[in-house]
Enzyme design. Structure first.
Site, short mmCIF file in Angstrom:
data_model
loop_
_atom_site.label_atom_id
_atom_site.label_comp_id
_atom_site.label_asym_id
_atom_site.label_seq_id
_atom_site.Cartn_x
_atom_site.Cartn_y
_atom_site.Cartn_z
N ASP A 119 10.47 -54.28 120.27
CA ASP A 119 11.63 -54.50 121.12
C ASP A 119 11.31 -55.47 122.26
O ASP A 119 10.68 -55.11 123.24
CB ASP A 119 12.09 -53.16 121.70
CG ASP A 119 13.38 -53.28 122.49
OD1 ASP A 119 13.98 -54.37 122.48
OD2 ASP A 119 13.79 -52.28 123.09
N ASP A 329 16.75 -60.88 121.41
CA ASP A 329 16.33 -59.48 121.47
C ASP A 329 16.01 -58.97 120.07
O ASP A 329 16.90 -58.82 119.24
CB ASP A 329 17.45 -58.66 122.11
CG ASP A 329 17.09 -57.20 122.29
OD1 ASP A 329 15.93 -56.84 122.06
OD2 ASP A 329 17.99 -56.42 122.66
#
Length: 460
Positions: A119, A329
């Site tokens: 992440d 992201d």
């Protein structure tokens, strides 16, 4: 921030005021044995297991933007391009891609393999911690690691300096540093802040890094936080570069997800990468909708079916309040656009040849309303290719064959959602639009590189 997505997005709120504190007392480097590469690092490769990400406990973007934008950390200006210092080690592995990018990393002494969501949109890494007799063997057993320790309440990270956080960290009954992640559906994940090593081999490991040791959570996979924050794995481990290659996504009913690659350190494929500088915002603390720790790209526009959409560049840039920031992201599945950009994309799709095939009245997960019944390849051909335009002529190209995501039940949706339906005012490029693409984060030079690839082959 990580925002994975199934049929309903369950979001959690990360309140961690400790993000603002300096880690100057923790200065370290990797230990390793004999060098096997020219830059005095070791090259390692590990296989990973495959799992579907079941519970969606991802960071609530709006809350996190507000909290992280209030940090006291000194902003770092954009540096001049320079040769990147060699990472203290060189590590390659692969990951499994279903709805999340799952990496398996060896943690502790001796190491226990832990599955974590890669992440780039979050800071604190955390793992599930339980004694084996009380939980499935996938979680981490602190009692089996000689390098594990929990932070006491007297540690600086347990003394938040910002008064307007809601329950960031606290002391538990044992006088240990406690943290909580609150879920919008009423559940939570919580545990203690701890120090632990990542042990890649007998001769190569990190010093103890600060991470969360969750004792109560609804998902057995942790988070590998890789953003620009001081508590991220990338920052604590002093990684100069990392990269990943997302393989082509398979259908919702596929037994096995695709396998991609994840590098820590130099990527041997980077010679052909195209780089774009990250946007740096020294004044971000005054922008309530800004996430200053995200990887913010200078996006210019969008083309669809060879047509440049009439979206002003300003829509993709943060305004005085931080709205309009464009982030890349790895922890978000779909791409999300602010209304002005989303509406132009929808006009192009609905007003084009694919409009007649639109599944009227259908909204996937409350955020995506461009969904279709029928053959996704045929419908993708009616929509055409899509290109996300960045500065310096760098582009992220999405071929028409990969325009639609299989969301189950024979329904396929354009992998784009409306940011406002999430309660955020930012553009987010998710991993659905990073398929068959090397994405490299060059941290010293504050830039991101892109290179087309067959990511399944890259993992071989």
């Amino acid at each position: 921030m990580a925002l994975l997505f199934k049929t309903q997005p369950f979001l959690f709120y990360l309140h961690l005021a400790s993000c603002v504190l300096s880690l100057s007392s923790f200065s370290f480097s990797f230990t390793h044995g004999r060098s096997t590469t020219p830059n005095n690092s070791i090259s390692l490769s590990f296989p990973l297991t495959s799992h579907r990400f079941n519970h969606l406990h991802q960071t609530d973007l709006q809350t996190s933007f507000v909290s992280e934008s209030k940090q006291k950390a000194s902003p770092r200006p954009r540096p001049r391009a320079r040769a990147s210092p060699a990472s203290p080690y060189h590590y390659k592995t692969s990951f499994k891609y279903s709805m999340a990018l799952i990496v398996a990393l060896p943690i502790g002494t001796p190491p226990q393999t832990q599955q974590m969501v890669l992440d780039t949109g979050s800071q604190l890494s955390w793992i599930q911690c339980h004694k084996k007799k009380h939980t499935p063997p996938a979680s981490f057993d602190p009692s089996l690691s000689s390098s594990f320790s929990i932070l006491p309440c007297t540690h600086p990270l347990c003394k938040p300096r910002i008064p307007d956080f809601t329950l960031p960290t606290s002391c538990d009954q044992n006088r240990l540093c406690h943290y909580s992640y609150f879920y919008a559906d009423g559940t939570l994940a919580e545990g203690n802040l701890a120090r632990e090593k990542f042990t890649f081999s007998r001769s190569q490991s990190t010093p103890p890094l600060i991470l969360g040791c969750a004792t109560d959570a609804t998902e057995d996979k942790g988070i590998l936080g890789m953003n620009l924050g001081r508590l991220s794995f990338a920052s604590q481990a002093k990684i100069s570069k990392f990269s990943y290659c997302v393989p082509t996504r398979r259908g919702a009913g596929a037994d096995q997800p695709g396998t991609g690659s994840f590098y820590l350190g130099e990527n041997p494929n980077s010679r052909g990468f195209q780089y774009v500088n990250l946007m740096i915002f020294p004044e971000s603390r005054s922008r309530p909708n800004m996430d200053p720790l995200a990887y913010t790209l200078p996006m210019q526009g969008i083309r669809m079916g060879g047509k440049k959409l009439g979206i002003p560049t300003s829509v993709f840039r943060p305004d005085a309040g931080g709205s309009g920031q464009t982030m890349i992201d790895s922890g978000s599945e779909f791409t999300y656009l602010v209304d002005e950009a989303y509406n132009k994309v929808r006009e192009q799709v609905v007003g084009g040849r694919a409009g007649a095939r639109l599944k009227k009245g259908y909204v996937y997960g409350g955020v995506a309303d461009m969904c279709f019944d029928g053959n996704p390849t045929e419908i993708g051909g009616l929509i055409g290719d899509m290109v996300l335009e960045l500065e310096k002529g760098v582009e992220i190209s999405i071929e028409k064959e990969r325009m639609l995501a299989d969301v189950g039940g024979g329904v396929h949706c354009l992998g784009i959602g409306r940011s406002s339906m999430l309660g955020v005012a930012s553009n987010i490029i998710g991993n659905f639009h990073q398929q068959n693409l090397w994405v490299e984060f060059d941290l010293p030079n504050r830039r991101v590189g892109f290179g087309k690839a067959d990511c399944s082959r890259a993992a071989a």
